[in-house]
Design an enzyme around this catalytic site. Structure first.
Site, PDB file in Angstrom:
ATOM      1  N   CYS A 195       0.825  -1.219   0.000  1.00 46.50           N
ATOM      2  CA  CYS A 195       0.000   0.000   0.000  1.00 46.50           C
ATOM      3  C   CYS A 195       0.860   1.270   0.000  1.00 46.50           C
ATOM      4  CB  CYS A 195      -0.991  -0.034   1.165  1.00 46.50           C
ATOM      5  SG  CYS A 195      -2.382   1.113   0.902  1.00 46.50           S
ATOM      6  N   HIS A 247      -4.488  -4.287   0.533  1.00 45.12           N
ATOM      7  CA  HIS A 247      -4.211  -4.780   1.885  1.00 45.12           C
ATOM      8  C   HIS A 247      -4.661  -6.230   2.022  1.00 45.12           C
ATOM      9  CE1 HIS A 247      -2.723  -1.279   4.070  1.00 45.12           C
ATOM     10  NE2 HIS A 247      -3.603  -0.539   3.425  1.00 45.12           N
ATOM     11  N   GLU A 259      -3.540  -8.396   3.776  1.00 44.10           N
ATOM     12  CA  GLU A 259      -3.365  -8.846   5.158  1.00 44.10           C
ATOM     13  C   GLU A 259      -4.547  -8.480   6.056  1.00 44.10           C
ATOM     14  OE1 GLU A 259      -2.162  -4.546   5.501  1.00 44.10           O
ATOM     15  OE2 GLU A 259      -2.093  -6.110   3.960  1.00 44.10           O
TER      16      GLU A 259
END
EC number: 2.3.1.46
Length: 309
Positions: free
Chosen positions: A142, A235, A237
């Site tokens: 990001c 993202h 994660e």
């Protein structure tokens, strides 16, 4: 890979509750193998939450990964206890003479801040320059993607007028690329950013291979041909509730944010969202560890002499 972390790190108990295999340092020390050394530069304010998210993705493979956490912002944190930072994080001076198999640079909530106004911008530049000679492969996430593109390729900061927030569809652009091995032709990934990453801009400024992009033409995943650097603009994660937490935080702050796209059931923030991107997030990190780190890193890191020149 079972991740190897200090016995007392809070993520150990948190991830074990999810049946994630975490190997403590004391247990790992009896296995006679060389673990992969992976450094995580954690730029997010809520560091413990971010640790949990990335360690979860790094845990699903049969080899050991020795994790070290790095911070470069010496200011007092409002979101992470000082005791935690002192116990589990190292400073750049502690590791600058070492070599690592992998480096992950997380995102940061700095989308509207000019690079030169970022308090630790010189330190970011220092780490990226150091990584050229001391790290086999680096993965940027990001905001870190935007920072790295500026430092490594001179690409000016590109900022959207309105924040992109939600879960978006992407398609792979190179079917046989190793980083997307096992991906479906189309897949979902969450985004939360002001940064803009037009695929055309990446192609104009760099020789990076774009491996996946959105239907709107934004680059999602791209990498260097030598596998030394990889970039993911979203993202993967994130937990199922991370976007919700950001949305309600902004609502409470009176910012009138848009409801995250394709996230809440029936676009209703009162309903509990579900993670629809987890499998591809796991595949991405597993592929990076295998094909970009394990397959090309030397057994003896003292003999590593990589270059990005």
């Amino acid at each position: 890979m079972p991740i190897r972390v200090p016995d007392e790190l809070p993520a150990v108990n948190f991830l074990r509750q999810e049946n994630v295999f975490v190997m403590t340092t004391s247990r790992a020390s009896v296995q006679e193998i060389r673990p992969l050394k992976v450094l995580i530069l954690n730029l997010m304010p809520k560091k413990i939450e971010t640790e949990n998210q990335f360690l979860r993705l790094l845990s699903n493979s049969p080899l050991q990964v020795d994790i070290r956490l790095l911070r470069i912002d010496s200011r007092e944190s409002r979101n992470t206890p000082a005791e935690h930072l002192n116990n589990f994080y190292c400073n750049f001076e502690d590791i600058c003479d070492e070599n690592y198999d992998g480096l992950i640079v997380t995102g940061a909530p700095l989308g509207l801040v000019e690079f030169n106004d970022v308090a630790y911008w010189p330190q970011i530049q220092q780490v990226l320059e150091w990584a050229k000679e001391h790290v086999t492969s680096t993965l940027f996430v990001c905001w870190a993607v935007q920072a790295a593109l500026n430092i490594l390729y001179g690409i000016p900061k590109q900022t959207r007028q309105e924040k992109i927030s939600g879960v978006y569809e992407h398609h792979i652009t190179q079917p046989h690329a190793l980083l997307t091995k096992g991906f479906d032709d189309t897949f979902l990934a969450p985004h939360s950013r002001y940064a803009d990453f037009p695929a055309a801009l990446i192609r104009d400024y760099t020789d990076l291979d774009i491996l996946a992009e959105s239907e709107e033409g934004d680059a999602y995943l791209f990498a260097s041909k030598d596998k030394r650097i990889a970039f993911v603009t979203g993202h993967p994660e994130y937990d199922a509730l991370t976007l919700a937490g950001e949305y309600f935080r902004d609502v409470e702050a009176g910012l009138a944010p848009r409801v995250p796209y394709n996230y809440f059931p029936n676009n209703d923030p009162t309903k509990t969202p579900r993670a629809t991107w987890r499998s591809h997030g796991n595949l991405l990190f597993t592929n990076w560890l295998n094909y970009y780190v394990y397959q090309i890193t030397p057994y003896d890191l003292r003999h590593m002499n990589p270059t990005l020149e």
